[in-house]
Design an enzyme around this catalytic site. Sequence first.
Site, PDB file in Angstrom:
ATOM      1  N   GLY A   1     -50.173  -8.808 -34.856  1.00 50.12           N
ATOM      2  CA  GLY A   1     -48.685  -9.779 -35.101  1.00 50.12           C
ATOM      3  C   GLY A   1     -47.985  -8.932 -36.298  1.00 50.12           C
ATOM      4  CG  ASN A   2     -44.012  -8.644 -36.276  1.00 53.79           C
ATOM      5  OD1 ASN A   2     -42.896 -10.303 -36.454  1.00 53.79           O
ATOM      6  ND2 ASN A   2     -44.063  -7.989 -34.956  1.00 53.79           N
TER       7      ASN A   2
END
Length: 411
Positions: free
Chosen positions: A218-219
């Site tokens: 993810g980020n």
Amino acid sequence: MTQQHDTGAPARPRVVLGVGGGIAAYKACEVLRRLTESGHEVRVVPTDGALKFVGAATFEALSGQPVHTDVFSDVPEVPHVRLGQSADLVVVAPATANLIAKAAHGLADDLLTNTLLTARCPVLLVPAMHTEMWEHPATRDNVALLRRRGVVVAEPASGRLTGADTGKGRLPEPSEIVGLARLLLADRAALPRDLEGVPVVISAGGTREPLDPVRFLGNRSSGRQGWALAGVAAQRGAHVTLVAAHTADLPTPAGVDLVRVGTALELRDAVHAAAEHARVVVMSAAVADFRPVATAEHKIKKGDRDPDPVALTRNPDVLAELVARRRDGQLIVGFAAETGDAETGVLEHGRAKLKRKGCDLLVVNAVGDGRAFEVEDNAGWLLSADGGEVAVPHGSKAQLATAVWDAIGKL
Ligand code: CTP
């Protein structure tokens, strides 16, 4: 404009908070608390009807100011004129159908309606009523008349109303009302109705690419910039579809259709489906460039090396696909979050990305060192395909959103 005290220190912005007589009046307490805690001087002016729902003592305690409803209290102070004259902003939340009708026709039979007639600052009316009342031709005409005069009549939210009813007409969340108020205090021209009926798609948040049932790539995107773009567009009249990947816990902006997705491939499908009918597509989502080749059915164990549990494959570039499929008259807006590097600055990276991506407008943000991601503020540059470059100074994400919609309007 914020007024100055004699000391030269900037005065706290003066806000009149009008409260109409609807059940949503209880939410005005939260609007009031958020405004005072963020440094605004607030005078609450309820209607008699509002005081049937919330007592004056509550408003007085939360604002630290006296509360009156009629024009015959504190007469030497001439409050029916002074409050409106000296305000930097008047917000009415909730604004009932009756109050909107009175405001549209200039009636002045209590302190709040007098204040609305004397205010020369921005006025924000935040409606709350049953769907039938919001949709009634009388209310539609009154709202249109007020908007033509420059009053900002917010879009109500959809959802649970009083009793068992649901539909359009719910008061937007207090955080959103305060966001709109602060935007108007910073820029009184921020919310024109220039996008009336324009279908737009905005992607927001960060995609999550699952490795197994419990882990993902993810980020750090919180979705706040996309939320601000959606909220401002809806308040400017657009029909907004917000395709949201993973975000912080944010209330859906009023008047916005929310589509939740998880992965880059899901986001791609949802954006393309909505883009078929959209005039403007804004890709503010942080889309993962890669995803695991396969998602393990069971939780990956430390010893599982064969096959490589994190072997990656490339995701499609949704923005590039949108540009390739662009219809006549459709505008495509990209985002570039750049850190810069030893040889090349953020803006130069942005210029190169605009050429590479072929979109009509690119919003370039400098990120890293606590900038842009997971914070309330932002700054950047707007680069357009015709060579235009606009620097957007540091401000709220709603202010950056306003600059983006202004630029789109010009294109
Ligand atoms: N984007 C997209 N699909 C992807 C990756 C990015 O649509 N798979 C979009 C983003 O929503 C953003 C723009 O492309 O609007 C730029 O994203 P960014 O990650 O900065 O660009 P990349 O193409 O990944 O460029 P690079 O890795 O070279 O910086």
